[in-house]
Design a protein around this motif. Structure first.
Motif, PDB file in Angstrom:
ATOM      1  N   GLU A  99       0.856  -1.185   0.000  1.00 51.08           N
ATOM      2  CA  GLU A  99       0.000   0.000   0.000  1.00 51.08           C
ATOM      3  C   GLU A  99       0.891   1.234   0.000  1.00 51.08           C
ATOM      4  OE1 GLU A  99      -4.211  -1.439   1.891  1.00 51.08           O
ATOM      5  OE2 GLU A  99      -2.841  -0.343   3.203  1.00 51.08           O
ATOM      6  N   SER A 100       0.728   2.055  -1.036  1.00 51.60           N
ATOM      7  CA  SER A 100       1.653   3.159  -1.273  1.00 51.60           C
ATOM      8  C   SER A 100       0.922   4.297  -1.964  1.00 51.60           C
ATOM      9  CB  SER A 100       2.802   2.646  -2.160  1.00 51.60           C
ATOM     10  OG  SER A 100       3.410   3.683  -2.882  1.00 51.60           O
ATOM     11  N   PHE A 101       1.314   5.553  -1.631  1.00 54.77           N
ATOM     12  CA  PHE A 101       0.735   6.714  -2.311  1.00 54.77           C
ATOM     13  C   PHE A 101       1.831   7.772  -2.412  1.00 54.77           C
ATOM     14  CE2 PHE A 101      -3.779   8.779  -2.624  1.00 54.77           C
ATOM     15  CZ  PHE A 101      -3.588   8.957  -3.987  1.00 54.77           C
ATOM     16  N   LEU A 102       1.480   8.947  -2.841  1.00 60.42           N
ATOM     17  CA  LEU A 102       2.491   9.990  -3.021  1.00 60.42           C
ATOM     18  C   LEU A 102       3.055  10.464  -1.687  1.00 60.42           C
ATOM     19  CD1 LEU A 102       0.638  12.127  -5.729  1.00 60.42           C
ATOM     20  CD2 LEU A 102       2.514  10.510  -6.102  1.00 60.42           C
ATOM     21  N   VAL A 103       2.177  10.625  -0.689  1.00 54.98           N
ATOM     22  CA  VAL A 103       2.552  11.149   0.628  1.00 54.98           C
ATOM     23  C   VAL A 103       2.308  10.059   1.663  1.00 54.98           C
ATOM     24  CG1 VAL A 103       2.049  12.917   2.360  1.00 54.98           C
ATOM     25  CG2 VAL A 103       1.972  13.497  -0.074  1.00 54.98           C
ATOM     26  N   PRO A 104       3.257   9.818   2.564  1.00 61.00           N
ATOM     27  CA  PRO A 104       3.063   8.747   3.543  1.00 61.00           C
ATOM     28  C   PRO A 104       1.971   9.073   4.554  1.00 61.00           C
ATOM     29  CG  PRO A 104       5.051  10.003   4.045  1.00 61.00           C
ATOM     30  CD  PRO A 104       4.561  10.482   2.715  1.00 61.00           C
ATOM     31  N   LEU A 162      -7.847  18.600   1.578  1.00 63.89           N
ATOM     32  CA  LEU A 162      -7.115  17.352   1.731  1.00 63.89           C
ATOM     33  C   LEU A 162      -5.677  17.513   1.260  1.00 63.89           C
ATOM     34  CD1 LEU A 162      -9.783  14.795   0.429  1.00 63.89           C
ATOM     35  CD2 LEU A 162      -9.045  15.123   2.802  1.00 63.89           C
ATOM     36  N   VAL A 163      -4.783  16.785   1.889  1.00 68.76           N
ATOM     37  CA  VAL A 163      -3.397  16.733   1.439  1.00 68.76           C
ATOM     38  C   VAL A 163      -3.350  15.945   0.130  1.00 68.76           C
ATOM     39  CG1 VAL A 163      -1.073  15.921   1.967  1.00 68.76           C
ATOM     40  CG2 VAL A 163      -2.528  16.848   3.791  1.00 68.76           C
ATOM     41  N   PHE A 164      -2.789  16.538  -0.904  1.00 66.45           N
ATOM     42  CA  PHE A 164      -2.754  15.893  -2.222  1.00 66.45           C
ATOM     43  C   PHE A 164      -1.886  14.642  -2.166  1.00 66.45           C
ATOM     44  CE2 PHE A 164      -1.064  15.388  -6.563  1.00 66.45           C
ATOM     45  CZ  PHE A 164      -2.239  15.414  -7.293  1.00 66.45           C
ATOM     46  N   GLY A 165      -2.493  13.515  -2.560  1.00 68.94           N
ATOM     47  CA  GLY A 165      -1.735  12.279  -2.657  1.00 68.94           C
ATOM     48  C   GLY A 165      -1.553  11.534  -1.354  1.00 68.94           C
ATOM     49  N   GLN A 166      -2.379  11.817  -0.349  1.00 72.27           N
ATOM     50  CA  GLN A 166      -2.323  11.073   0.913  1.00 72.27           C
ATOM     51  C   GLN A 166      -3.628  10.315   1.112  1.00 72.27           C
ATOM     52  OE1 GLN A 166      -2.241  13.127   4.841  1.00 72.27           O
ATOM     53  NE2 GLN A 166      -0.341  11.995   5.183  1.00 72.27           N
ATOM     54  N   SER A 167      -3.530   9.096   1.580  1.00 71.96           N
ATOM     55  CA  SER A 167      -4.685   8.210   1.715  1.00 71.96           C
ATOM     56  C   SER A 167      -5.706   8.753   2.702  1.00 71.96           C
ATOM     57  CB  SER A 167      -4.214   6.832   2.178  1.00 71.96           C
ATOM     58  OG  SER A 167      -5.313   5.976   2.425  1.00 71.96           O
ATOM     59  N   VAL A 168      -6.990   8.468   2.426  1.00 75.46           N
ATOM     60  CA  VAL A 168      -8.052   8.772   3.386  1.00 75.46           C
ATOM     61  C   VAL A 168      -8.577   7.496   4.034  1.00 75.46           C
ATOM     62  CG1 VAL A 168      -8.736  10.858   2.133  1.00 75.46           C
ATOM     63  CG2 VAL A 168      -9.921   8.696   1.665  1.00 75.46           C
ATOM     64  N   THR A 169      -7.972   6.365   3.706  1.00 76.44           N
ATOM     65  CA  THR A 169      -8.355   5.100   4.344  1.00 76.44           C
ATOM     66  C   THR A 169      -7.130   4.580   5.110  1.00 76.44           C
ATOM     67  OG1 THR A 169      -8.017   4.021   2.174  1.00 76.44           O
ATOM     68  CG2 THR A 169     -10.262   4.575   2.803  1.00 76.44           C
ATOM     69  N   ASP A 170      -6.592   3.423   4.767  1.00 77.63           N
ATOM     70  CA  ASP A 170      -5.421   2.931   5.496  1.00 77.63           C
ATOM     71  C   ASP A 170      -4.187   3.757   5.154  1.00 77.63           C
ATOM     72  OD1 ASP A 170      -7.046   0.989   6.512  1.00 77.63           O
ATOM     73  OD2 ASP A 170      -6.202  -0.657   5.341  1.00 77.63           O
ATOM     74  N   ALA A 171      -3.297   3.904   6.134  1.00 78.58           N
ATOM     75  CA  ALA A 171      -2.053   4.635   5.914  1.00 78.58           C
ATOM     76  C   ALA A 171      -1.183   3.897   4.896  1.00 78.58           C
ATOM     77  CB  ALA A 171      -1.303   4.789   7.232  1.00 78.58           C
ATOM     78  N   CYS A 172      -0.493   4.670   4.069  1.00 82.63           N
ATOM     79  CA  CYS A 172       0.325   4.123   2.986  1.00 82.63           C
ATOM     80  C   CYS A 172       1.767   4.596   3.111  1.00 82.63           C
ATOM     81  CB  CYS A 172      -0.216   4.579   1.632  1.00 82.63           C
ATOM     82  SG  CYS A 172      -1.878   3.973   1.242  1.00 82.63           S
ATOM     83  N   LEU A 173       2.667   3.863   2.474  1.00 79.12           N
ATOM     84  CA  LEU A 173       4.037   4.318   2.311  1.00 79.12           C
ATOM     85  C   LEU A 173       4.064   5.505   1.363  1.00 79.12           C
ATOM     86  CD1 LEU A 173       5.718   0.837   1.777  1.00 79.12           C
ATOM     87  CD2 LEU A 173       5.964   2.270   3.819  1.00 79.12           C
ATOM     88  N   GLY A 174       5.067   6.366   1.488  1.00 75.82           N
ATOM     89  CA  GLY A 174       5.252   7.458   0.552  1.00 75.82           C
ATOM     90  C   GLY A 174       5.994   7.000  -0.693  1.00 75.82           C
ATOM     91  N   TRP A 175       6.042   7.873  -1.695  1.00 75.97           N
ATOM     92  CA  TRP A 175       6.603   7.480  -2.983  1.00 75.97           C
ATOM     93  C   TRP A 175       8.089   7.142  -2.903  1.00 75.97           C
ATOM     94  CZ3 TRP A 175       5.723   5.182  -7.172  1.00 75.97           C
ATOM     95  CH2 TRP A 175       6.701   5.169  -8.176  1.00 75.97           C
ATOM     96  N   ASP A 176       8.882   7.963  -2.254  1.00 71.07           N
ATOM     97  CA  ASP A 176      10.329   7.714  -2.220  1.00 71.07           C
ATOM     98  C   ASP A 176      10.643   6.368  -1.586  1.00 71.07           C
ATOM     99  OD1 ASP A 176      10.785  10.132  -3.433  1.00 71.07           O
ATOM    100  OD2 ASP A 176      11.258  11.197  -1.566  1.00 71.07           O
ATOM    101  N   THR A 177       9.961   6.042  -0.501  1.00 70.94           N
ATOM    102  CA  THR A 177      10.160   4.736   0.136  1.00 70.94           C
ATOM    103  C   THR A 177       9.740   3.613  -0.798  1.00 70.94           C
ATOM    104  OG1 THR A 177       9.837   5.668   2.344  1.00 70.94           O
ATOM    105  CG2 THR A 177       9.521   3.300   2.100  1.00 70.94           C
ATOM    106  N   THR A 178       8.619   3.803  -1.463  1.00 72.67           N
ATOM    107  CA  THR A 178       8.118   2.787  -2.394  1.00 72.67           C
ATOM    108  C   THR A 178       9.134   2.496  -3.493  1.00 72.67           C
ATOM    109  OG1 THR A 178       5.843   3.487  -1.994  1.00 72.67           O
ATOM    110  CG2 THR A 178       6.259   2.238  -4.010  1.00 72.67           C
ATOM    111  N   ALA A 179       9.671   3.544  -4.090  1.00 65.84           N
ATOM    112  CA  ALA A 179      10.637   3.357  -5.173  1.00 65.84           C
ATOM    113  C   ALA A 179      11.849   2.577  -4.687  1.00 65.84           C
ATOM    114  CB  ALA A 179      11.060   4.717  -5.735  1.00 65.84           C
ATOM    115  N   GLY A 180      12.324   2.889  -3.484  1.00 65.17           N
ATOM    116  CA  GLY A 180      13.466   2.164  -2.944  1.00 65.17           C
ATOM    117  C   GLY A 180      13.157   0.694  -2.710  1.00 65.17           C
ATOM    118  N   LEU A 181      11.964   0.404  -2.215  1.00 62.87           N
ATOM    119  CA  LEU A 181      11.584  -0.989  -1.960  1.00 62.87           C
ATOM    120  C   LEU A 181      11.466  -1.786  -3.250  1.00 62.87           C
ATOM    121  CD1 LEU A 181       8.938  -0.545   0.886  1.00 62.87           C
ATOM    122  CD2 LEU A 181      11.306  -1.328   1.102  1.00 62.87           C
TER     123      LEU A 181
END
Length: 389
Positions: free
Chosen positions: A322-327, A338-357
């Motif tokens: 689970e990943s989005f633009l903003v953690p 709303l914060v652009f690119g941040q989940s309104v349901t379950d918390a997600c990883l941010g983009w930079d972390t996602t790319a590294g993973l």
């Protein structure tokens, strides 16, 4: 000229003792609202040749990865659920570039979840409430969702979706390359029947109790033909006859007892599949119970899986993140932007972390190849729709 005589009949009462009134007083009520038909929506927002190539090509590739004849790793990654089309498209453009970078090692599919299953109450997802205001404009939600999915697939990025309403695939199934039946619905006969006719591989999650056997039983049920009530593309109530889906598989997502992605848990799941005479392959969901519902812990899950994959662990064919633009996550509050690119349901990883993973998983696949021979290039595929009679 006198009117023709009408046979006597008792008057229809609308008072408190009428059948209609008694029905209202004894339970819930239903009102109806016409919707466009699946065929009409598809005509308005059609699948182009390029989009069809993305969807069908990815379905075939997922089947090869699941079968082990393609030695890449399937990675289904994206927001917990989509609530903002602009943010989803911004994420898709980033993911498309990263998918190209790791394409030799990973088969990347974007998580485009539109319906949010709930244990109790909460926002039901873009498809049902696209304005996040409780208006439940389902017709608008279908149009917005299909338009967005056509755009994402038009980028050349395959789409994954969890199927909640059994009618939704008639509207959107032609755009999806990987499907899921969630932990809350995996024991539902309706969803097992639905999966048996879906034209894409379907991951069956272990139940909310943690039961992996529920997912195995769902795979067995979905592998055989069924007939059930549904809606045809032209909106006609119909009997839908399915052929059975041979490309269903277990998704381990943890449960009340804790995570279930350990080597022992994977061996147990594979043994259950073997005992049922089913293909031995699983996908690991790095979020939900496997991360203790803490989005940052997905990093630890991926790190461990990368080491095990590099060491040659068999049976694990993919991961979900689970990943989005903003953690993190945010609440929807009236009057607050709303914060652009941040989940309104379950918390997600941010983009930079996602790319590294994802890069670390690609490296793990490359390390595995140093000790294992390359996979064959042939496999069965799931391409053409099988749902309707």
């Amino acid at each position: 000229m006198r009117a023709a005589a009408v046979p006597d009949r008792p008057p229809v009462s609308r008072g408190s003792g009428s059948r209609e009134a008694r029905a209202r007083e004894s339970g819930g009520r239903v009102t109806t609202e016409p919707l466009t038909t699946p065929a009409a929506l598809a005509e308005r927002l059609p699948v182009t040749d390029a989009v069809a190539e993305t969807v069908l090509g990815a379905r075939e590739a997922v089947c090869r990865v699941l079968a082990g004849t393609d030695d890449r790793l399937l990675v289904v990654v994206g927001p917990c659920s989509i609530h903002d089309v602009d943010a989803a498209l911004a994420y898709a453009r980033l993911l498309r570039r990263l998918a190209d970078e790791v394409a030799d090692d990973l088969l990347v599919v974007m998580r485009v979840y539109l319906e949010k299953p709930r244990s109790a109450l909460g926002w039901p997802g873009l498809l049902t409430d696209p304005s996040l205001d409780g208006a439940f404009a389902v017709g608008a939600g279908l149009r917005v969702a299909r338009e967005m999915m056509v755009a994402i697939a038009g980028l050349g990025l395959p789409i994954a979706c969890e199927w909640l309403s059994p009618v939704t695939p008639a509207y959107l199934g032609d755009l999806v390359s990987w499907g899921a039946v969630g932990a809350r619905t995996v024991e539902s006969q309706v969803h097992r029947q639905l999966a048996s006719g879906l034209p894409m591989p379907v991951g069956m999650k272990n139940g909310t109790s943690g039961s992996v056997q529920a997912a195995v039983d769902a795979i067995r049920a979905a592998a055989v033909p069924h007939a059930y009530l549904g809606v045809a593309d032209d909106g006609t109530p119909s009997v839908l006859r399915t052929s059975g889906n041979p490309h269903c598989h277990v998704v381990l997502r943890g449960g009340p007892g804790g995570p279930n992605y350990s080597e022992e848990d994977v061996r147990d799941a594979l043994a259950r599949l073997r005992a049922a005479g089913l293909p031995e392959r699983v996908v690991i969901d790095a979020s939900h119970g496997n991360s203790g519902k803490c989005h940052e812990r997905q990093r630890a899950v991926v790190a461990e899986m990368a080491e095990r994959i590099a060491a040659g662990e068999e049976g694990v064919r993919g991961l979900l993140l689970e990943s989005f633009l903003v953690p993190g996550r945010q609440d929807v509050v009236a009057g607050r932007p709303l914060v652009f690119g941040q989940s309104v349901t379950d918390a997600c990883l941010g983009w930079d972390t996602t790319a590294g993973l994802l890069r670390s998983l690609a490296e793990a696949v490359r390390r595995r190849r140093q000790t294992q021979p390359p996979a064959s290039a042939t496999s069965p595929v799931a391409s053409e729709p099988r749902q309707h009679a």
